[in-house]
Design an enzyme around this catalytic site. Sequence first.
Site, PDB file in Angstrom:
ATOM      1  N   ARG A 178      26.650  40.816  42.119  1.00  0.00           N
ATOM      2  CA  ARG A 178      26.622  39.904  40.972  1.00  0.00           C
ATOM      3  C   ARG A 178      25.598  38.798  41.224  1.00  0.00           C
ATOM      4  O   ARG A 178      25.649  38.140  42.271  1.00  0.00           O
ATOM      5  CB  ARG A 178      28.018  39.290  40.779  1.00  0.00           C
ATOM      6  CG  ARG A 178      28.059  38.185  39.752  1.00  0.00           C
ATOM      7  CD  ARG A 178      29.488  37.681  39.486  1.00  0.00           C
ATOM      8  NE  ARG A 178      29.447  36.599  38.513  1.00  0.00           N
ATOM      9  CZ  ARG A 178      29.770  35.331  38.760  1.00  0.00           C
ATOM     10  NH1 ARG A 178      30.198  34.966  39.958  1.00  0.00           N
ATOM     11  NH2 ARG A 178      29.676  34.423  37.817  1.00  0.00           N
ATOM     12  N   TYR A 207      39.638  29.955  43.849  1.00  0.00           N
ATOM     13  CA  TYR A 207      39.434  29.531  45.229  1.00  0.00           C
ATOM     14  C   TYR A 207      40.659  28.906  45.881  1.00  0.00           C
ATOM     15  O   TYR A 207      40.904  29.099  47.060  1.00  0.00           O
ATOM     16  CB  TYR A 207      38.274  28.526  45.312  1.00  0.00           C
ATOM     17  CG  TYR A 207      36.910  29.150  45.106  1.00  0.00           C
ATOM     18  CD1 TYR A 207      36.161  29.598  46.187  1.00  0.00           C
ATOM     19  CD2 TYR A 207      36.370  29.297  43.837  1.00  0.00           C
ATOM     20  CE1 TYR A 207      34.905  30.173  46.011  1.00  0.00           C
ATOM     21  CE2 TYR A 207      35.118  29.877  43.648  1.00  0.00           C
ATOM     22  CZ  TYR A 207      34.397  30.316  44.742  1.00  0.00           C
ATOM     23  OH  TYR A 207      33.165  30.884  44.566  1.00  0.00           O
ATOM     24  N   GLU A 211      31.803  29.710  34.946  1.00  0.00           N
ATOM     25  CA  GLU A 211      32.629  28.517  35.154  1.00  0.00           C
ATOM     26  C   GLU A 211      32.282  27.372  34.221  1.00  0.00           C
ATOM     27  O   GLU A 211      31.848  26.308  34.669  1.00  0.00           O
ATOM     28  CB  GLU A 211      32.529  28.030  36.604  1.00  0.00           C
ATOM     29  CG  GLU A 211      33.080  29.004  37.610  1.00  0.00           C
ATOM     30  CD  GLU A 211      33.383  28.359  38.961  1.00  0.00           C
ATOM     31  OE1 GLU A 211      33.064  27.174  39.158  1.00  0.00           O
ATOM     32  OE2 GLU A 211      33.939  29.057  39.814  1.00  0.00           O
ATOM     33  N   HIS A 234      24.280  30.276  34.940  1.00  0.00           N
ATOM     34  CA  HIS A 234      24.999  29.716  36.080  1.00  0.00           C
ATOM     35  C   HIS A 234      24.485  28.289  36.282  1.00  0.00           C
ATOM     36  O   HIS A 234      23.848  27.968  37.279  1.00  0.00           O
ATOM     37  CB  HIS A 234      24.810  30.594  37.321  1.00  0.00           C
ATOM     38  CG  HIS A 234      25.910  30.452  38.349  1.00  0.00           C
ATOM     39  ND1 HIS A 234      26.683  31.504  38.776  1.00  0.00           N
ATOM     40  CD2 HIS A 234      26.367  29.364  39.027  1.00  0.00           C
ATOM     41  CE1 HIS A 234      27.559  31.073  39.689  1.00  0.00           C
ATOM     42  NE2 HIS A 234      27.379  29.769  39.857  1.00  0.00           N
ATOM     43  N   ASN A 263      37.304  33.325  38.320  1.00  0.00           N
ATOM     44  CA  ASN A 263      36.936  32.840  39.649  1.00  0.00           C
ATOM     45  C   ASN A 263      38.117  32.033  40.183  1.00  0.00           C
ATOM     46  O   ASN A 263      38.696  31.231  39.450  1.00  0.00           O
ATOM     47  CB  ASN A 263      35.718  31.903  39.582  1.00  0.00           C
ATOM     48  CG  ASN A 263      34.430  32.627  39.262  1.00  0.00           C
ATOM     49  OD1 ASN A 263      34.427  33.837  39.047  1.00  0.00           O
ATOM     50  ND2 ASN A 263      33.335  31.890  39.220  1.00  0.00           N
ATOM     51  N   GLU A 306      34.744  35.692  41.493  1.00  0.00           N
ATOM     52  CA  GLU A 306      34.423  34.902  42.683  1.00  0.00           C
ATOM     53  C   GLU A 306      35.706  34.562  43.421  1.00  0.00           C
ATOM     54  O   GLU A 306      36.728  34.262  42.802  1.00  0.00           O
ATOM     55  CB  GLU A 306      33.731  33.561  42.344  1.00  0.00           C
ATOM     56  CG  GLU A 306      32.265  33.635  42.116  1.00  0.00           C
ATOM     57  CD  GLU A 306      31.657  32.277  41.758  1.00  0.00           C
ATOM     58  OE1 GLU A 306      32.107  31.248  42.297  1.00  0.00           O
ATOM     59  OE2 GLU A 306      30.742  32.264  40.930  1.00  0.00           O
TER      60      GLU A 306
HETATM   61  C1  PNW Z   1      31.948  27.854  42.077  1.00  0.00           C
HETATM   62  N1  PNW Z   1      36.278  22.978  42.228  1.00  0.00           N
HETATM   63  O1  PNW Z   1      31.952  26.472  41.956  1.00  0.00           O
HETATM   64  C2  PNW Z   1      30.579  28.335  41.589  1.00  0.00           C
HETATM   65  O2  PNW Z   1      30.653  29.351  40.626  1.00  0.00           O
HETATM   66  C3  PNW Z   1      29.634  28.695  42.683  1.00  0.00           C
HETATM   67  O3  PNW Z   1      28.310  28.566  42.222  1.00  0.00           O
HETATM   68  C4  PNW Z   1      29.924  27.854  43.901  1.00  0.00           C
HETATM   69  O4  PNW Z   1      28.978  27.992  44.915  1.00  0.00           O
HETATM   70  C5  PNW Z   1      31.295  28.259  44.394  1.00  0.00           C
HETATM   71  O5  PNW Z   1      32.268  28.205  43.357  1.00  0.00           O
HETATM   72  C6  PNW Z   1      31.785  27.450  45.566  1.00  0.00           C
HETATM   73  O6  PNW Z   1      31.937  26.107  45.191  1.00  0.00           O
HETATM   74  C7  PNW Z   1      33.081  25.666  42.060  1.00  0.00           C
HETATM   75  O7  PNW Z   1      36.032  21.770  42.505  1.00  0.00           O
HETATM   76  C8  PNW Z   1      32.857  24.318  42.342  1.00  0.00           C
HETATM   77  O8  PNW Z   1      37.427  23.354  42.018  1.00  0.00           O
HETATM   78  C9  PNW Z   1      33.910  23.445  42.385  1.00  0.00           C
HETATM   79  C10 PNW Z   1      35.199  23.888  42.161  1.00  0.00           C
HETATM   80  C11 PNW Z   1      35.432  25.234  41.887  1.00  0.00           C
HETATM   81  C12 PNW Z   1      34.359  26.111  41.842  1.00  0.00           C
END
Ligand code: PNW
Length: 483
Positions: free
Chosen positions: A80, A320, A177, A128, A318, A391
């Site tokens: 991707r 995390y 995002e 992006h 996505n 992601e």
């Molecule tokens: C995503 N948060 O960003 C993006 O899609 C990517 O480009 C980035 O490198 C990756 O995750 C890692 O950060 C985020 O604060 C940035 O929750 C911040 C957050 C979540 C996703």
Amino acid sequence: MVPMCTNGFPTDFIWGLGTAAYQIEGGANLYGREPSIWDDFSHTPGKVRNGDTGDTACDHVHRMREDVGLMRAIGLEHYRFSISWSRVMSWDAATSQMKPNELGLQFYDELLDALAAAGIKPYVTLYHWDLPSALHKHKGGWHTPNNQGIIDEFVRYADLIWSRYAHRVAFWVTFNEPWTFTVEGYDAGNMAPGCVPFQAGPEPCANGDVNVYVVAHNVLNAHAAAAERFHNVYQPKHGGVLSITLNCEMSLPKDGGSAADAAAAERAMQFSLGWWLQPILTGEYPAVMRQNVGSRLPHFTKEESARLIGSIDVLALNHYSTHLVTDLSDRPRVRTGDGSWADDQQLSITFGVDWIPSESPWLHMYAPGLRGLLGWATAPSRWRGAVYVTENGWSARSMTAEEAAHDQVHVAYLSQYTEQLRLALVEDGVDVRGYFGWSLMDNYEWADGYSKRFGLYFVDYATQQRTPKAAALWWNATRRCIV
Ligand code: PNW
């Protein structure tokens, strides 16, 4: 029934890795590329850690073939990436519009050729976070209310890309995002273009009083207008699917929680994911947002609602981290300085004390959150179709190639999260079709510059040498399907 691999996933499950244009490409002025809002932001003193810019990044524009080799070396079959709008189109002052830039397009022709030759399928994101500066400066950007001009430009850009590549790419994402770039870029002000509400002033959002909900409204309408074009013109001819990638941290009530905390956690889900998903499902924003945001939340016209409904073919998420939520609805609303979106939710967030913290303060390891998110998103009143995790990844603490080669915490994150993904699929019956780890290699982590490392390959930015981390070996070994 599709046969299962010994890793517990179906044989046709899609394992991929992702990157984004500004984070890896470099070559900021190469092939006629013009600045985006991220070039402007990163070159503004004080905005990015260490003053880092994406001018060179991973120098991917010069090392593209080598990087496709890195993919092959770990058995990658799905990749991707995003296209840089300001590389493939340039500002035409005579017509006050963007026009195609053939030299820039050629780079992506060659990338698609190289991927095809390596047997790797492309998954392409159009946006992006890198709006061409000219569109921010001369066309009102995303921040001007009801900005048909920016919507038209986005559709023209999408149309250009699909007219060239719709027959070569089977998976399209309009926006990556939107929550992150709208809230961080136009509300908290930590990302490009760095706008902050309630601060009258000429720059960088010249209307003086930027409203994040107006920004989101334009983005949703641009997504829907482009999706309509894709579904009417390109999909009937070339097939393929289209989505918008929505990020969401799972929100849980703190300490098992009171009823108020449970309601606050649900509210957090609506403000994060519902803000985007609900209009796509029903043509309206979530009721709780209408209630808390009031007149600052725009309304969709009947036509806009109709266009939004059904504008995605698959759900792309996505994910995390997870948040523990405490209700603040009985307290007077105060401006925290984190932007209006944060205040409007009337809650506060923390992390579990037993969740391992990453190098990025917003990311703590709590793998069951992924299963919870997939369950929330696919509840009966919500999304009923196929789902992709576009992601998921770890901000590593290992800061040298040697440390990274032994970074078992990184491996633990990936293996625990993919195990929760498997449970969602096998136990909960969520129709998850694919998982894209973030990222192929360490890269420009936006306002954190090069200080954060999400890659499966370690990048030494002085030499541009890439070295596989323990996580790359894990990926290669575990994700291969043995039947
Ligand atoms: C995503 N948060 O960003 C993006 O899609 C990517 O480009 C980035 O490198 C990756 O995750 C890692 O950060 C985020 O604060 C940035 O929750 C911040 C957050 C979540 C996703």
